[in-house]
Design a protein around this motif. Structure first.
Motif, PDB file in Angstrom:
ATOM      1  N   ARG A  43      33.499  -6.391 -29.424  1.00  0.00           N
ATOM      2  CA  ARG A  43      34.924  -6.534 -29.132  1.00  0.00           C
ATOM      3  C   ARG A  43      35.361  -7.998 -29.198  1.00  0.00           C
ATOM      4  O   ARG A  43      36.515  -8.305 -29.437  1.00  0.00           O
ATOM      5  CB  ARG A  43      35.225  -5.960 -27.742  1.00  0.00           C
ATOM      6  CG  ARG A  43      35.794  -4.554 -27.855  1.00  0.00           C
ATOM      7  CD  ARG A  43      36.090  -4.008 -26.497  1.00  0.00           C
ATOM      8  NE  ARG A  43      34.865  -3.450 -25.909  1.00  0.00           N
ATOM      9  CZ  ARG A  43      34.785  -3.038 -24.644  1.00  0.00           C
ATOM     10  NH1 ARG A  43      35.828  -3.098 -23.868  1.00  0.00           N
ATOM     11  NH2 ARG A  43      33.684  -2.546 -24.181  1.00  0.00           N
ATOM     12  N   ARG A  44      34.406  -8.903 -28.966  1.00  0.00           N
ATOM     13  CA  ARG A  44      34.749 -10.324 -29.050  1.00  0.00           C
ATOM     14  C   ARG A  44      34.669 -10.851 -30.466  1.00  0.00           C
ATOM     15  O   ARG A  44      34.823 -12.046 -30.705  1.00  0.00           O
ATOM     16  CB  ARG A  44      33.796 -11.129 -28.163  1.00  0.00           C
ATOM     17  CG  ARG A  44      34.050 -10.872 -26.695  1.00  0.00           C
ATOM     18  CD  ARG A  44      33.058 -11.617 -25.860  1.00  0.00           C
ATOM     19  NE  ARG A  44      33.206 -11.255 -24.468  1.00  0.00           N
ATOM     20  CZ  ARG A  44      32.350 -11.645 -23.526  1.00  0.00           C
ATOM     21  NH1 ARG A  44      31.322 -12.386 -23.840  1.00  0.00           N
ATOM     22  NH2 ARG A  44      32.539 -11.285 -22.290  1.00  0.00           N
ATOM     23  N   GLY A  45      34.391  -9.966 -31.411  1.00  0.00           N
ATOM     24  CA  GLY A  45      34.389 -10.370 -32.816  1.00  0.00           C
ATOM     25  C   GLY A  45      33.073 -10.953 -33.290  1.00  0.00           C
ATOM     26  O   GLY A  45      33.016 -11.581 -34.341  1.00  0.00           O
ATOM     27  N   ARG A  46      31.999 -10.755 -32.505  1.00  0.00           N
ATOM     28  CA  ARG A  46      30.705 -11.280 -32.931  1.00  0.00           C
ATOM     29  C   ARG A  46      29.878 -10.183 -33.569  1.00  0.00           C
ATOM     30  O   ARG A  46      30.017  -9.009 -33.223  1.00  0.00           O
ATOM     31  CB  ARG A  46      29.961 -11.844 -31.721  1.00  0.00           C
ATOM     32  CG  ARG A  46      30.682 -13.044 -31.168  1.00  0.00           C
ATOM     33  CD  ARG A  46      30.017 -13.531 -29.913  1.00  0.00           C
ATOM     34  NE  ARG A  46      28.703 -14.098 -30.194  1.00  0.00           N
ATOM     35  CZ  ARG A  46      27.911 -14.586 -29.243  1.00  0.00           C
ATOM     36  NH1 ARG A  46      28.279 -14.540 -27.993  1.00  0.00           N
ATOM     37  NH2 ARG A  46      26.756 -15.109 -29.549  1.00  0.00           N
ATOM     38  N   ARG A  47      29.019 -10.591 -34.487  1.00  0.00           N
ATOM     39  CA  ARG A  47      28.162  -9.628 -35.161  1.00  0.00           C
ATOM     40  C   ARG A  47      26.902  -9.401 -34.340  1.00  0.00           C
ATOM     41  O   ARG A  47      26.230 -10.339 -33.958  1.00  0.00           O
ATOM     42  CB  ARG A  47      27.778 -10.139 -36.554  1.00  0.00           C
ATOM     43  CG  ARG A  47      28.431  -9.327 -37.642  1.00  0.00           C
ATOM     44  CD  ARG A  47      28.345 -10.006 -38.965  1.00  0.00           C
ATOM     45  NE  ARG A  47      26.988 -10.393 -39.294  1.00  0.00           N
ATOM     46  CZ  ARG A  47      26.514 -10.436 -40.532  1.00  0.00           C
ATOM     47  NH1 ARG A  47      27.286 -10.094 -41.526  1.00  0.00           N
ATOM     48  NH2 ARG A  47      25.292 -10.822 -40.770  1.00  0.00           N
ATOM     49  N   ARG A  48      26.612  -8.144 -34.102  1.00  0.00           N
ATOM     50  CA  ARG A  48      25.429  -7.778 -33.347  1.00  0.00           C
ATOM     51  C   ARG A  48      24.576  -6.856 -34.201  1.00  0.00           C
ATOM     52  O   ARG A  48      25.108  -5.967 -34.843  1.00  0.00           O
ATOM     53  CB  ARG A  48      25.838  -7.019 -32.080  1.00  0.00           C
ATOM     54  CG  ARG A  48      26.142  -7.906 -30.906  1.00  0.00           C
ATOM     55  CD  ARG A  48      24.857  -8.345 -30.235  1.00  0.00           C
ATOM     56  NE  ARG A  48      25.110  -9.255 -29.129  1.00  0.00           N
ATOM     57  CZ  ARG A  48      25.435  -8.836 -27.911  1.00  0.00           C
ATOM     58  NH1 ARG A  48      25.579  -7.556 -27.675  1.00  0.00           N
ATOM     59  NH2 ARG A  48      25.636  -9.697 -26.965  1.00  0.00           N
ATOM     60  N   LEU A  49      23.264  -7.065 -34.185  1.00  0.00           N
ATOM     61  CA  LEU A  49      22.384  -6.136 -34.878  1.00  0.00           C
ATOM     62  C   LEU A  49      22.425  -4.800 -34.139  1.00  0.00           C
ATOM     63  O   LEU A  49      22.508  -4.776 -32.917  1.00  0.00           O
ATOM     64  CB  LEU A  49      20.952  -6.677 -34.909  1.00  0.00           C
ATOM     65  CG  LEU A  49      20.731  -7.909 -35.782  1.00  0.00           C
ATOM     66  CD1 LEU A  49      19.271  -8.328 -35.724  1.00  0.00           C
ATOM     67  CD2 LEU A  49      21.136  -7.649 -37.222  1.00  0.00           C
ATOM     68  N   CYS A  50      22.390  -3.751 -34.911  1.00  0.00           N
ATOM     69  CA  CYS A  50      22.491  -2.423 -34.320  1.00  0.00           C
ATOM     70  C   CYS A  50      21.156  -2.040 -33.692  1.00  0.00           C
ATOM     71  O   CYS A  50      20.130  -2.065 -34.345  1.00  0.00           O
ATOM     72  CB  CYS A  50      22.892  -1.416 -35.394  1.00  0.00           C
ATOM     73  SG  CYS A  50      23.046   0.250 -34.772  1.00  0.00           S
ATOM     74  N   ARG A  51      21.182  -1.715 -32.417  1.00  0.00           N
ATOM     75  CA  ARG A  51      19.941  -1.373 -31.725  1.00  0.00           C
ATOM     76  C   ARG A  51      19.569   0.084 -31.957  1.00  0.00           C
ATOM     77  O   ARG A  51      18.421   0.457 -31.872  1.00  0.00           O
ATOM     78  CB  ARG A  51      20.137  -1.586 -30.222  1.00  0.00           C
ATOM     79  CG  ARG A  51      19.761  -2.992 -29.820  1.00  0.00           C
ATOM     80  CD  ARG A  51      19.467  -3.007 -28.349  1.00  0.00           C
ATOM     81  NE  ARG A  51      20.173  -4.085 -27.695  1.00  0.00           N
ATOM     82  CZ  ARG A  51      20.429  -4.098 -26.391  1.00  0.00           C
ATOM     83  NH1 ARG A  51      20.074  -3.085 -25.652  1.00  0.00           N
ATOM     84  NH2 ARG A  51      21.053  -5.097 -25.853  1.00  0.00           N
TER      85      ARG A  51
END
Ligand SMILES: [Zn+2]
Length: 79
Positions: A43-51
């Motif tokens: 939601r903060r616009g950061r890219r996260r690897l999908c767990r």
């Protein structure tokens, strides 16, 4: 025999068969969480690897899981 019932069961059999074939031919679907990208945007616009898929973007189909389980059971029984 009700013709409508016969038609419905035939349609169901075709759909089931089609799904089984799909699971054998293409055992992996794209991850629903990240849509096959392997990461998602927070939601903060950061890219996260999908767990959920370990960043592979792939998800084993439920049907394929059943096929694998059936094969294991079959092999265990015939050994
Ligand atoms: Zn994913």
């Amino acid at each position: 025999m009700y013709p409508l019932l016969a038609l419905a069961s035939t349609a169901l059999a075709i759909v089931t068969l089609g799904y089984v074939v799909l699971c054998v031919v293409s055992p992996f679907g794209s991850c629903r969480r990240c849509h096959g990208h392997g990461h998602h945007i927070t939601r903060r616009g950061r890219r996260r690897l999908c767990r959920r898929c370990d960043a592979t973007g792939l998800r084993i189909r439920t049907g394929r899981h059943l096929v694998n389980a059936a094969q294991r059971t079959y092999r265990a029984g015939t050994r």
